[in-house]
Design a protein around this motif. Structure first.
Motif, PDB file in Angstrom:
ATOM      1  N   ALA A  88      -2.040  -1.784 -16.863  1.00 14.46           N
ATOM      2  CA  ALA A  88      -2.606  -3.015 -16.311  1.00 14.46           C
ATOM      3  C   ALA A  88      -1.621  -3.656 -15.328  1.00 14.46           C
ATOM      4  O   ALA A  88      -2.024  -4.148 -14.262  1.00 14.46           O
ATOM      5  N   LYS A  89      -0.349  -3.631 -15.672  1.00 20.31           N
ATOM      6  CA  LYS A  89       0.684  -4.180 -14.780  1.00 20.31           C
ATOM      7  C   LYS A  89       0.723  -3.411 -13.467  1.00 20.31           C
ATOM      8  O   LYS A  89       1.025  -3.980 -12.410  1.00 20.31           O
ATOM      9  N   ALA A  90       0.402  -2.114 -13.507  1.00 19.19           N
ATOM     10  CA  ALA A  90       0.408  -1.288 -12.292  1.00 19.19           C
ATOM     11  C   ALA A  90      -0.866  -1.452 -11.480  1.00 19.19           C
ATOM     12  O   ALA A  90      -0.988  -0.850 -10.402  1.00 19.19           O
ATOM     13  N   GLY A  91      -1.823  -2.234 -11.999  1.00 16.03           N
ATOM     14  CA  GLY A  91      -3.043  -2.489 -11.243  1.00 16.03           C
ATOM     15  C   GLY A  91      -4.258  -1.710 -11.681  1.00 16.03           C
ATOM     16  O   GLY A  91      -5.305  -1.767 -11.025  1.00 16.03           O
ATOM     17  N   VAL A  92      -4.149  -0.962 -12.779  1.00 19.62           N
ATOM     18  CA  VAL A  92      -5.294  -0.210 -13.284  1.00 19.62           C
ATOM     19  C   VAL A  92      -6.208  -1.168 -14.053  1.00 19.62           C
ATOM     20  O   VAL A  92      -5.735  -1.924 -14.911  1.00 19.62           O
ATOM     21  N   PRO A  93      -7.522  -1.178 -13.765  1.00 19.20           N
ATOM     22  CA  PRO A  93      -8.428  -2.088 -14.487  1.00 19.20           C
ATOM     23  C   PRO A  93      -8.553  -1.704 -15.961  1.00 19.20           C
ATOM     24  O   PRO A  93      -8.735  -0.535 -16.292  1.00 19.20           O
ATOM     25  N   VAL A  94      -8.409  -2.673 -16.848  1.00 14.06           N
ATOM     26  CA  VAL A  94      -8.474  -2.425 -18.282  1.00 14.06           C
ATOM     27  C   VAL A  94      -9.578  -3.279 -18.902  1.00 14.06           C
ATOM     28  O   VAL A  94     -10.040  -4.254 -18.311  1.00 14.06           O
ATOM     29  N   ILE A  95      -9.968  -2.925 -20.113  1.00 15.57           N
ATOM     30  CA  ILE A  95     -11.006  -3.673 -20.827  1.00 15.57           C
ATOM     31  C   ILE A  95     -10.468  -5.054 -21.195  1.00 15.57           C
ATOM     32  O   ILE A  95      -9.326  -5.170 -21.672  1.00 15.57           O
ATOM     33  N   PRO A  96     -11.239  -6.110 -20.985  1.00 14.01           N
ATOM     34  CA  PRO A  96     -10.763  -7.451 -21.339  1.00 14.01           C
ATOM     35  C   PRO A  96     -10.338  -7.551 -22.797  1.00 14.01           C
ATOM     36  O   PRO A  96     -10.994  -7.035 -23.694  1.00 14.01           O
ATOM     37  N   GLY A  97      -9.219  -8.231 -23.006  1.00 14.71           N
ATOM     38  CA  GLY A  97      -8.683  -8.428 -24.343  1.00 14.71           C
ATOM     39  C   GLY A  97      -7.203  -8.716 -24.269  1.00 14.71           C
ATOM     40  O   GLY A  97      -6.555  -8.415 -23.255  1.00 14.71           O
ATOM     41  N   CYS A 113      -7.032  10.914 -18.486  1.00 11.36           N
ATOM     42  CA  CYS A 113      -7.187   9.467 -18.480  1.00 11.36           C
ATOM     43  C   CYS A 113      -8.651   9.150 -18.753  1.00 11.36           C
ATOM     44  O   CYS A 113      -9.539   9.622 -18.030  1.00 11.36           O
ATOM     45  N   GLU A 114      -8.909   8.383 -19.797  1.00 11.16           N
ATOM     46  CA  GLU A 114     -10.271   8.089 -20.214  1.00 11.16           C
ATOM     47  C   GLU A 114     -10.661   6.672 -19.806  1.00 11.16           C
ATOM     48  O   GLU A 114      -9.864   5.735 -19.908  1.00 11.16           O
ATOM     49  N   PHE A 115     -11.909   6.528 -19.358  1.00 12.33           N
ATOM     50  CA  PHE A 115     -12.416   5.255 -18.858  1.00 12.33           C
ATOM     51  C   PHE A 115     -13.810   4.985 -19.406  1.00 12.33           C
ATOM     52  O   PHE A 115     -14.549   5.915 -19.763  1.00 12.33           O
ATOM     53  N   LEU A 116     -14.179   3.708 -19.461  1.00 10.02           N
ATOM     54  CA  LEU A 116     -15.558   3.304 -19.610  1.00 10.02           C
ATOM     55  C   LEU A 116     -16.068   2.866 -18.246  1.00 10.02           C
ATOM     56  O   LEU A 116     -15.333   2.224 -17.481  1.00 10.02           O
ATOM     57  N   VAL A 117     -17.313   3.222 -17.937  1.00 11.25           N
ATOM     58  CA  VAL A 117     -17.932   2.819 -16.684  1.00 11.25           C
ATOM     59  C   VAL A 117     -19.221   2.074 -17.018  1.00 11.25           C
ATOM     60  O   VAL A 117     -20.103   2.618 -17.694  1.00 11.25           O
ATOM     61  N   ASP A 118     -19.315   0.821 -16.570  1.00 10.32           N
ATOM     62  CA  ASP A 118     -20.501   0.027 -16.886  1.00 10.32           C
ATOM     63  C   ASP A 118     -21.621   0.310 -15.883  1.00 10.32           C
ATOM     64  O   ASP A 118     -21.424   1.038 -14.901  1.00 10.32           O
ATOM     65  N   PRO A 119     -22.833  -0.228 -16.114  1.00 10.40           N
ATOM     66  CA  PRO A 119     -23.964   0.086 -15.233  1.00 10.40           C
ATOM     67  C   PRO A 119     -23.756  -0.315 -13.772  1.00 10.40           C
ATOM     68  O   PRO A 119     -24.444   0.210 -12.892  1.00 10.40           O
ATOM     69  N   LYS A 120     -22.826  -1.218 -13.518  1.00  9.89           N
ATOM     70  CA  LYS A 120     -22.551  -1.616 -12.138  1.00  9.89           C
ATOM     71  C   LYS A 120     -21.485  -0.730 -11.487  1.00  9.89           C
ATOM     72  O   LYS A 120     -21.101  -0.972 -10.341  1.00  9.89           O
ATOM     73  N   GLY A 121     -21.023   0.284 -12.214  1.00 11.23           N
ATOM     74  CA  GLY A 121     -20.030   1.194 -11.661  1.00 11.23           C
ATOM     75  C   GLY A 121     -18.602   0.714 -11.808  1.00 11.23           C
ATOM     76  O   GLY A 121     -17.684   1.331 -11.250  1.00 11.23           O
ATOM     77  N   ARG A 122     -18.378  -0.358 -12.568  1.00  8.43           N
ATOM     78  CA  ARG A 122     -17.017  -0.854 -12.786  1.00  8.43           C
ATOM     79  C   ARG A 122     -16.325  -0.020 -13.858  1.00  8.43           C
ATOM     80  O   ARG A 122     -16.901   0.233 -14.915  1.00  8.43           O
ATOM     81  N   ALA A 123     -15.100   0.399 -13.569  1.00  3.80           N
ATOM     82  CA  ALA A 123     -14.353   1.282 -14.468  1.00  3.80           C
ATOM     83  C   ALA A 123     -13.284   0.508 -15.222  1.00  3.80           C
ATOM     84  O   ALA A 123     -12.627  -0.384 -14.660  1.00  3.80           O
ATOM     85  N   TYR A 124     -13.097   0.858 -16.491  1.00  2.00           N
ATOM     86  CA  TYR A 124     -12.097   0.227 -17.345  1.00  2.00           C
ATOM     87  C   TYR A 124     -11.294   1.308 -18.056  1.00  2.00           C
ATOM     88  O   TYR A 124     -11.869   2.153 -18.742  1.00  2.00           O
ATOM     89  N   PHE A 125      -9.989   1.270 -17.937  1.00  2.26           N
ATOM     90  CA  PHE A 125      -9.109   2.257 -18.576  1.00  2.26           C
ATOM     91  C   PHE A 125      -9.180   2.110 -20.091  1.00  2.26           C
ATOM     92  O   PHE A 125      -9.115   1.008 -20.634  1.00  2.26           O
ATOM     93  N   LEU A 126      -9.290   3.252 -20.782  1.00  2.00           N
ATOM     94  CA  LEU A 126      -9.279   3.277 -22.238  1.00  2.00           C
ATOM     95  C   LEU A 126      -7.941   3.741 -22.793  1.00  2.00           C
ATOM     96  O   LEU A 126      -7.284   3.041 -23.549  1.00  2.00           O
ATOM     97  N   GLU A 127      -7.553   4.981 -22.440  1.00  2.00           N
ATOM     98  CA  GLU A 127      -6.327   5.562 -22.970  1.00  2.00           C
ATOM     99  C   GLU A 127      -6.009   6.846 -22.216  1.00  2.00           C
ATOM    100  O   GLU A 127      -6.817   7.335 -21.416  1.00  2.00           O
ATOM    101  N   VAL A 128      -4.841   7.398 -22.493  1.00  2.00           N
ATOM    102  CA  VAL A 128      -4.479   8.710 -21.952  1.00  2.00           C
ATOM    103  C   VAL A 128      -4.332   9.678 -23.119  1.00  2.00           C
ATOM    104  O   VAL A 128      -3.642   9.384 -24.104  1.00  2.00           O
ATOM    105  N   ASN A 129      -5.029  10.795 -23.044  1.00  2.00           N
ATOM    106  CA  ASN A 129      -4.876  11.856 -24.036  1.00  2.00           C
ATOM    107  C   ASN A 129      -3.824  12.829 -23.542  1.00  2.00           C
ATOM    108  O   ASN A 129      -3.941  13.395 -22.458  1.00  2.00           O
TER     109      ASN A 129
END
Length: 516
Positions: free
Chosen positions: A134-143, A285-301
């Protein structure tokens, strides 16, 4: 454009695979192609397993329980030393993401085929990883970017940042354990207590963090390779939205129906995350993508993924080979060397009974026939006459279908599943075919909650195969008919789950031609 294999030989004479089942067999295949000797390890329950017979050497490492064998760092490292292996490939699961295992290998002078121990340590805290990217600018899930306190006020403060519905998640692990959905303020306390108790028992770490629950959403992941110099290569994306209890069921590449902007965002975010984390070797790198195409970082496997074959199919490369090359210090080829084409879909065939809540099955495989044909690949870990032990993951094989179009790949996969026969243990083959036939799945209207919403309907086994009824009546059905029954989707409909007729679990032809 396909891969141009670097001429530099890999400097490993012998590699020990610290795993079992289909992933061990799959890694042996690459080692064999590269002229590198393979070493299998096995537990008491796996003494006669397929992966043992397919390796050049095999070493016993202990009892049937995972903690006595595949999860024993001392036993695996001792086996690597005794066999004089140059490197250890951990596959996925078991010890694959354990920093202490990687360090033990390094201390023994054995190359660990994966991220170095220091990288595994730095990326072992999911919440810490989230804060860094998140500090590097990657979008993350709110929390909140810190652990949630145990007090009621701390839980309420976290809920204000996430909103409802929210997820409470274990910091120390995954796989759905220590995970609770919370829909209202009154449920916060009980959900947190339950999640902490489960997380503490499963991972020895009861800490939790909170995130907004994004639904509907797609689970999209990006495959990366990073060499010792820090050069990052993106190898496309995969959609893994079809999940049951946070376990993937069907995966495909590339992720369908993504806009070009969303795809670029995902790939750029994966590169940024890899650099921010100092990542090395293969990762996802795993992400969630919402119906508007917004991506949120989940985790790295931090390992090879179960679903890596779909990426290999569309890029025409061998990811395990490149794991070995990167672990040996070799550079990745120039950016743009690898390009993709076509579409690939993978189904996980498991020994489980969907009509009984996906209860894992064990026993002896009386007959197993894998599908063949153009565009079909099978990564399997079992064979006719082999036992499915009750101690480990229930996956028997992965069936991968490739075609120029998504519709073609889906059709090939369904046909391949229809040609797959497993007798002796229950499987989810009929469930997979039913899932592939879903209109939303066919149309790429994918969401992580699809199986949760439709689980009861999809897991109803439906008709009883005619051959099973004949067998129950004592009629001498031929083995070919049994095979048809194992694939079968036609017959007499029953209003109740037709146990054991749909799966034929435990049925076989005895010496006098009857059923036993």
């Amino acid at each position: 454009m396909g891969e141009v294999t670097p001429p530099t030989p890999i400097p490993f004479r012998k590699v020990l695979v610290a795993n079992r089942g289909e992933i061990a067999v799959r890694i042996f295949r690459t080692l064999r192609a590269l002229g590198i000797r393979s070493v299998a390890v096995y537990s008491d329950a796996d003494a006669k397993a397929r992966h043992v017979s397919e390796a050049d050497e095999a070493v016993s490492i202990g009892g049937s329980e995972p903690g006595e064998s595949y999860l024993s760092i001392d036993a695996v490292v001792h086996a690597a030393r005794a066999s004089r292996a140059d490197a250890v490939h951990p596959g996925y699961g078991f010890l694959s993401e354990r920093a202490d295992f990687a360090r033990a290998c390094e201390s023994a002078g054995i190359v660990f085929v994966g991220p170095p121990a220091a990288v595994l340590e730095a990326t072992g805290d999911k919440l810490g990883v989230k804060a860094r990217v998140a500090k590097a600018g990657v979008p993350v899930i709110p929390g909140p970017l810190g652990p949630v306190g145990e007090s009621a006020s701390a839980l309420e403060a976290a809920a204000k940042e996430t909103g409802f519905p929210m997820l409470l998640k274990a910091i120390g692990g995954g796989g759905g354990r220590g995970l609770r959905r919370v829909d209202r303020s009154s449920d916060l306390g009980p959900a947190a207590e339950s999640a902490r108790r489960e997380a503490g028992g499963a991972f020895g770490d009861a800490r939790l963090y909170a995130e907004a629950l994004i639904l509907p959403a797609r689970h999209v992941e990006v495959q990366i390779l990073v060499d010792a110099r820090g050069e990052v290569r993106v190898l496309g994306d995969r959609d893994c939205s079809l999940q049951r209890r946070h376990q993937k069921v069907i995966e495909e590449a590339p992720a369908p129906d993504l806009s070009a902007d969303t795809r670029r965002t995902l790939h750029a975010a994966a590169v940024t995350a890899a650099r921010a984390l100092g990542y090395r070797n293969a990762g996802t790198c795993e992400f969630l993508v919402d119906p508007k195409g917004r991506a949120y970082f989940l985790e790295v496997n931090r390992r090879i993924q179960v679903e890596h074959p779909v990426t290999e199919a569309i890029f025409g490369i061998d990811l395990v080979e490149w794991q070995l090359r990167v672990a040996a210090g070799q550079p990745l080829p120039p950016d743009g060397t690898w390009t993709s084409h076509g579409h690939a879909v993978e189904a996980r065939v498991c020994a489980e009974d969907p009509s009984k809540g996906f209860l894992p099955a064990s026993g002896s495989i009386v007959r197993l026939e894998e599908p063949r044909g153009p565009g079909i690949r099978v990564d399997g870990g079992f064979a006719t006459g082999k036992d499915v032990p009750p101690y480990y993951d229930s996956m028997l094989m992965k069936i991968i279908a490739f075609a120029e179009t998504r519709a073609g790949a889906m059709a090939r996969l369904d046909a391949a599943l229809a040609e797959t026969a497993v007798l002796g243990v229950a499987t989810n083959i009929w469930f997979l075919r039913r899932l592939l036939a879903e209109p939303d799945v066919r149309a790429a209207r994918l969401s992580t909650d699809h199986l949760d919403v439709h689980a009861d309907r999809l897991a109803d086994p439906g008709p009883i195969p005619v051959e099973a009824l004949l067998l129950a009546a004592g009629i001498d059905a031929k083995l070919s008919s049994l095979k048809a029954a194992a694939k079968g989707s036609v017959g007499v409909r029953s209003s109740r789950p037709p146990d054991p007729w749909v799966t034929l679990t435990g049925w076989r032809l005895s010496s006098d031609g009857g059923a036993s």
